[in-house]
Structures are given as structure tokens and as C-alpha cells.
Scaffold this motif. Structure first.
Motif, PDB file in Angstrom:
ATOM      1  N   ARG A  94       0.813  -1.290   0.092  1.00 36.97           N
ATOM      2  CA  ARG A  94       0.085  -0.186  -0.028  1.00 36.97           C
ATOM      3  C   ARG A  94       0.941   1.296  -0.028  1.00 36.97           C
ATOM      4  N   VAL A  95       0.722   2.118  -1.123  1.00 34.76           N
ATOM      5  CA  VAL A  95       1.479   3.141  -0.985  1.00 34.76           C
ATOM      6  C   VAL A  95       0.451   4.515  -0.843  1.00 34.76           C
ATOM      7  N   SER A  96      -0.742   4.349  -1.205  1.00 32.16           N
ATOM      8  CA  SER A  96      -1.631   5.446  -0.678  1.00 32.16           C
ATOM      9  C   SER A  96      -2.969   4.764  -0.211  1.00 32.16           C
ATOM     10  N   PHE A  97      -3.710   5.579   0.486  1.00 36.35           N
ATOM     11  CA  PHE A  97      -4.742   5.036   1.124  1.00 36.35           C
ATOM     12  C   PHE A  97      -5.982   4.422   0.650  1.00 36.35           C
ATOM     13  N   ASN A  98      -5.809   4.647  -0.819  1.00 36.65           N
ATOM     14  CA  ASN A  98      -7.011   3.823  -1.702  1.00 36.65           C
ATOM     15  C   ASN A  98      -6.466   2.751  -2.260  1.00 36.65           C
ATOM     16  N   LYS A  99      -5.515   2.194  -2.243  1.00 36.06           N
ATOM     17  CA  LYS A  99      -5.234   0.729  -3.032  1.00 36.06           C
ATOM     18  C   LYS A  99      -4.284   0.073  -2.437  1.00 36.06           C
ATOM     19  N   LEU A 100      -4.637  -1.144  -2.632  1.00 33.86           N
ATOM     20  CA  LEU A 100      -3.594  -1.937  -1.800  1.00 33.86           C
ATOM     21  C   LEU A 100      -3.457  -3.303  -3.257  1.00 33.86           C
ATOM     22  N   THR A 101      -2.215  -3.368  -3.475  1.00 30.71           N
ATOM     23  CA  THR A 101      -1.741  -4.158  -4.594  1.00 30.71           C
ATOM     24  C   THR A 101      -1.254  -5.672  -4.069  1.00 30.71           C
ATOM     25  N   PHE A 102      -1.779  -6.568  -4.405  1.00 31.89           N
ATOM     26  CA  PHE A 102      -1.504  -7.917  -3.845  1.00 31.89           C
ATOM     27  C   PHE A 102      -0.716  -8.594  -4.885  1.00 31.89           C
ATOM     28  N   GLY A 103       0.210  -9.536  -4.221  1.00 37.23           N
ATOM     29  CA  GLY A 103       1.072 -10.489  -4.819  1.00 37.23           C
ATOM     30  C   GLY A 103       0.154 -11.596  -5.484  1.00 37.23           C
ATOM     31  N   ALA A 104       0.724 -12.680  -6.017  1.00 36.56           N
ATOM     32  CA  ALA A 104      -0.204 -13.722  -6.799  1.00 36.56           C
ATOM     33  C   ALA A 104      -0.706 -14.733  -5.755  1.00 36.56           C
ATOM     34  N   GLY A 105       0.251 -14.528  -4.431  1.00 34.05           N
ATOM     35  CA  GLY A 105      -0.322 -15.572  -3.506  1.00 34.05           C
ATOM     36  C   GLY A 105       0.798 -16.797  -3.651  1.00 34.05           C
ATOM     37  N   THR A 106       1.020 -17.226  -2.357  1.00 31.58           N
ATOM     38  CA  THR A 106       1.551 -18.410  -2.172  1.00 31.58           C
ATOM     39  C   THR A 106       0.887 -19.593  -1.353  1.00 31.58           C
ATOM     40  N   ARG A 107       1.006 -20.673  -1.704  1.00 29.07           N
ATOM     41  CA  ARG A 107      -0.066 -21.933  -1.206  1.00 29.07           C
ATOM     42  C   ARG A 107       0.873 -22.667  -0.132  1.00 29.07           C
ATOM     43  N   LEU A 108       0.774 -22.578   1.045  1.00 25.89           N
ATOM     44  CA  LEU A 108       1.393 -23.324   1.800  1.00 25.89           C
ATOM     45  C   LEU A 108       0.780 -24.569   2.265  1.00 25.89           C
ATOM     46  N   ALA A 109       1.261 -25.918   2.200  1.00 27.26           N
ATOM     47  CA  ALA A 109       0.810 -27.048   2.455  1.00 27.26           C
ATOM     48  C   ALA A 109       1.707 -27.589   3.631  1.00 27.26           C
ATOM     49  N   VAL A 110       1.416 -27.890   4.709  1.00 30.51           N
ATOM     50  CA  VAL A 110       2.025 -28.351   5.878  1.00 30.51           C
ATOM     51  C   VAL A 110       1.548 -29.760   6.041  1.00 30.51           C
ATOM     52  N   CYS A 111       2.513 -30.791   6.205  1.00 29.47           N
ATOM     53  CA  CYS A 111       2.179 -32.332   6.198  1.00 29.47           C
ATOM     54  C   CYS A 111       2.740 -32.870   7.297  1.00 29.47           C
ATOM     55  N   PRO A 112       1.964 -33.744   7.915  1.00 24.79           N
ATOM     56  CA  PRO A 112       2.405 -34.460   9.185  1.00 24.79           C
ATOM     57  C   PRO A 112       3.823 -35.094   9.013  1.00 24.79           C
TER      58      PRO A 112
ATOM     59  N   TYR B  49     -13.596   3.723  -3.035  1.00 26.15           N
ATOM     60  CA  TYR B  49     -14.193   4.684  -2.747  1.00 26.15           C
ATOM     61  C   TYR B  49     -13.713   5.282  -1.281  1.00 26.15           C
ATOM     62  N   ASN B  50     -13.613   6.651  -1.195  1.00 23.44           N
ATOM     63  CA  ASN B  50     -13.323   7.317   0.045  1.00 23.44           C
ATOM     64  C   ASN B  50     -14.302   8.422   0.153  1.00 23.44           C
ATOM     65  N   ASN B  51     -15.029   8.174   1.417  1.00 24.02           N
ATOM     66  CA  ASN B  51     -16.081   9.005   1.753  1.00 24.02           C
ATOM     67  C   ASN B  51     -17.321   9.184   0.576  1.00 24.02           C
ATOM     68  N   LYS B  52     -17.639   8.160  -0.135  1.00 26.08           N
ATOM     69  CA  LYS B  52     -18.637   8.325  -1.270  1.00 26.08           C
ATOM     70  C   LYS B  52     -18.003   8.650  -2.600  1.00 26.08           C
ATOM     71  N   GLN B  53     -16.581   9.150  -2.355  1.00 23.04           N
ATOM     72  CA  GLN B  53     -16.115   9.408  -3.839  1.00 23.04           C
ATOM     73  C   GLN B  53     -15.195   8.364  -4.402  1.00 23.04           C
ATOM     74  N   LEU B  54     -15.511   8.032  -5.528  1.00 21.70           N
ATOM     75  CA  LEU B  54     -14.611   7.228  -6.416  1.00 21.70           C
ATOM     76  C   LEU B  54     -13.404   7.664  -6.537  1.00 21.70           C
ATOM     77  N   ILE B  55     -12.307   7.056  -5.966  1.00 19.55           N
ATOM     78  CA  ILE B  55     -10.968   7.411  -6.060  1.00 19.55           C
ATOM     79  C   ILE B  55     -10.251   6.622  -7.009  1.00 19.55           C
ATOM     80  N   VAL B  56     -10.470   5.059  -6.820  1.00 23.41           N
ATOM     81  CA  VAL B  56      -9.728   4.200  -7.672  1.00 23.41           C
ATOM     82  C   VAL B  56     -10.825   3.594  -8.760  1.00 23.41           C
ATOM     83  N   ASN B  57     -10.404   3.622  -9.958  1.00 26.67           N
ATOM     84  CA  ASN B  57     -11.177   2.897 -11.063  1.00 26.67           C
ATOM     85  C   ASN B  57     -10.282   2.160 -11.807  1.00 26.67           C
ATOM     86  N   GLU B  58      -9.966   0.924 -11.754  1.00 28.28           N
ATOM     87  CA  GLU B  58      -9.025   0.141 -12.298  1.00 28.28           C
ATOM     88  C   GLU B  58      -9.611  -0.094 -13.798  1.00 28.28           C
ATOM     89  N   THR B  59      -8.836  -0.739 -14.673  1.00 28.79           N
ATOM     90  CA  THR B  59      -9.375  -1.199 -15.936  1.00 28.79           C
ATOM     91  C   THR B  59     -10.316  -2.316 -15.888  1.00 28.79           C
TER      92      THR B  59
END
Lengths: 112, 113
Positions: A94-112, B49-59
């Protein structure tokens, strides 16, 4: 743009062995926030850890991670894997408050 | 109980139909999001959205449209669904500060026949 790269695909471990899931990120912003989410089967992602300041370790539920800005990394570690740790793990940036960018995910399987 | 609530949990429909998903949060957050999780489990942001306003609109295709009546509600409408819209749609909310992690709802699973 911003991106997150994680250990690819499936990681299989024997119970009791240490866990390390890699996460590196790319961004032009100097003050990023990093998160680890865990998603168990048929559930939604749940926050596991979040970063604090550079080089400061954060811990929760036996897992820990340290943000290293010098290497753009936030690897997830645990000293001893448990069967209940089997899940999908996401690293997120997260670099700004309005967007969180995710990685592709890693599946972890733990075996006995 | 404070959380992020989504309805419906599941929806099955046919190509070309219109669908709407609802999301409400009772956490007092000011930012809400829609994410799409596809069959490969990739999580992609669609809108925020932040406080009802659209902030991010991805493709995203134009048939997707978010609707926010107040900062506690964020709905998603798909005007004419396509097979590739089959996915889990996750709503989330957070405070608008950098170190605040979004909290997710349980998701709405959409199947397009």
C-alpha cells in the motif's frame, strides 16, 4: 506501476520445520506499507501482519516479518510450521490510502 | 457486531443478465473497495471509494459500475454478465491512512452459465 512478487506456487513443508515465504515489492514511493494476509479454504483473506518502520520486526500468531527497504522485501517467517498453517498467503503493498496491490499468493501445505 | 457484510453469498445467473451485489460496513471506516478473486486466486482491485467518492477505477469492463449511497455502503452492479465474470467478488473497508489494512467481507461467489 507498483507490484509485488511472492514465492511462486506451492510450498510444501513437514510439520515442525521453519516457514519462509518470500515477498519483494517495487514502487517509486519512499514510504510503502506492506501486509501479509492469510486465506484459509472457503474463507476470505484475513490480515496476519503489517509492517512498521524500516528494519523493525512485526509479529503475530507465531509469524514474523521485517520490512527491509534496502532490499524491498517483507518475507514471512515462522520457526515451526503447524498443520493449521496450511493456507494461501498473500503479500500486499500500500502506497496510498486508496489502493492495496496484492501479490499472486503462495499456497503453503504443511504435512504431518 | 462490527464487520463487513456482503449479500448475496452466492449467485448463479446466465450470460447477459444483470446482477447487483451489496456491501455494508459497520466499522466506521471511510474507504471501501471491491476486489475480484479469479479462479487462479489472483486478487485484483476494481474500485475504491473514500467518503462516497470514487478514488480508484481500475481497468474493468464498462458493464461494471459501483454505487455508493454513503460511506458505509458500496454496491456493485454488472449490467450484462459474461462467462469471464465468474469469480468471487470481495468487498473490503479501511480507514484512509497508509498503515491501515483493509478488512474483507465473506465475498460473493458469482457463477455465469
Amino acid at each position: 506501476g507498483d507490484s509485488v512478487t511472492q514465492t511462486e506456487g506451492l510450498v510444501t513443508l513437514t510439520e515442525g520445520l521453519p516457514v519462509m515465504l518470500n515477498c519483494t515489492y517495487q514502487t517509486i514511493y519512499s514510504n510503502p506499507f506492506l501486509f501479509w494476509y492469510v486465506q484459509h479454504l472457503n474463507e476470505s483473506p484475513r490480515l496476519l501482519l503489517k509492517s512498521f518502520t524500516d528494519n523493525k520486526r512485526t509479529e503475530h500468531q507465531g509469524f514474523h516479518a521485517t520490512l527491509h527497504k534496502s532490499s524491498s522485501s517483507f518475507h514471512l517467517q515462522k520457526s515451526s510450521a503447524q498443520l493449521s498453517d496450511s493456507a494461501l498467503y498473500y503479500c500486499a503493498l500500500r502506497v496510498s490510502f486508496n489502493k492495496l496491490t496484492f501479490g499472486a499468493g503462495t499456497r503453503l501445505a504443511v504435512c504431518p | 457486531e462490527t464487520a463487513v457484510f456482503q449479500t448475496p453469498n452466492y449467485h448463479v445467473t446466465q450470460v447477459g443478465n444483470e446482477v447487483s451485489f451489496n456491501c455494508k460496513q459497520t466499522l466506521g471506516h471511510d474507504t471501501m473497495y471491491w476486489y475480484k478473486q479469479d479462479s487462479k486466486k489472483l486478487l485484483k482491485i476494481m474500485f475504491s471509494y473514500n467518503n462516497k467518492q470514487l478514488i480508484v477505477n481500475e481497468t474493468v469492463p464498462r458493464r461494471f459500475s459501483p454505487q455508493s449511497s454513503d460511506k458505509a455502503h458500496l454496491n456493485l452492479r454488472i449490467k450484462s454478465v459474461e462467462p469471464e465474470d465468474s469469480a468471487v467478488y470481495l468487498c473490503a473497508s479501511s480507514l484512509g491512512q497508509g498503515n491501515q489494512a483493509p478488512l474483507f467481507g465473506e465475498g460473493t461467489r458469482l457463477s455465469v452459465l
